[in-house]
Design an enzyme around this catalytic site. Structure first.
Site, PDB file in Angstrom:
ATOM      1  CG  HIS A  20      -1.886   1.105   1.244  1.00 29.71           C
ATOM      2  ND1 HIS A  20      -2.312   1.664   2.404  1.00 29.71           N
ATOM      3  CD2 HIS A  20      -2.518   1.779   0.242  1.00 29.71           C
ATOM      4  CE1 HIS A  20      -3.175   2.633   2.139  1.00 29.71           C
ATOM      5  NE2 HIS A  20      -3.302   2.718   0.829  1.00 29.71           N
ATOM      6  CG  ASP A  28       7.427   7.653 -23.160  1.00 33.47           C
ATOM      7  OD1 ASP A  28       8.593   7.718 -22.698  1.00 33.47           O
ATOM      8  OD2 ASP A  28       6.734   8.673 -23.337  1.00 33.47           O
ATOM      9  CG  HIS A  96       7.225  15.538 -19.113  1.00 33.10           C
ATOM     10  ND1 HIS A  96       6.722  14.261 -18.975  1.00 33.10           N
ATOM     11  CD2 HIS A  96       8.451  15.387 -19.677  1.00 33.10           C
ATOM     12  CE1 HIS A  96       7.605  13.385 -19.426  1.00 33.10           C
ATOM     13  NE2 HIS A  96       8.656  14.038 -19.853  1.00 33.10           N
ATOM     14  CB  ALA A 119       2.727   7.010 -23.459  1.00 29.56           C
ATOM     15  CG  ASN A 120       6.022   8.862 -19.601  1.00 32.51           C
ATOM     16  OD1 ASN A 120       6.685   7.890 -19.891  1.00 32.51           O
ATOM     17  ND2 ASN A 120       6.097   9.999 -20.268  1.00 32.51           N
TER      18      ASN A 120
END
Length: 129
Positions: A20, A28, A96, A119-120
């Protein structure tokens, strides 16, 4: 031998060790990977496996209570943004550069062969009860 689910032994073992609050960066092929976290590199060729395929497999195996992605994904990669919106319970968007900073605290990095920008996603593990 496993019958279904994630068959890659390195990835399956790494997932079994998560708890947890642990974070998993699914990234990517171009995302800089920080020193420290365990890395399972699935990239084979540009686009293989895709971010969508890997994320789908991970979401079938993990309990995810939240996630963080780059705000730039909305404009630069609407398909990936839609995938995150549809599959994640709580998505925070940050610049980013901030996502790259946050990725240093990931316990596991899963690198895909994805060749489309941003794409992260940083997944935060939850509990099943």
């Amino acid at each position: 031998m496993k019958r279904a689910g994630i068959l890659n032994r390195h990835l399956a073992g790494a997932l079994a060790g998560l708890g947890h609050g642990d974070e998993v960066l699914v990234c990517d092929a171009g995302m800089p990977i920080p020193d420290g976290p365990r890395v399972v590199d699935l990239a084979f060729r540009a686009g293989v496996p895709s971010f969508a395929e890997v994320l789908d497999g991970l979401l079938a195996e993990l309990v995810v209570e939240g996630a963080t992605a780059a705000a730039e994904i909305r404009e630069a990669n609407p398909a990936a943004a839609a995938l995150l919106d549809a599959g994640l319970p709580a998505l925070d968007l940050v610049p980013h550069a901030r996502l790259k900073e946050l990725s240093a605290r990931a316990r596991l990095v899963v690198r895909t062969g994805e060749a489309r920008p941003y794409a992260n996603v940083l997944l935060r593990c939850g509990v099943f009860f």
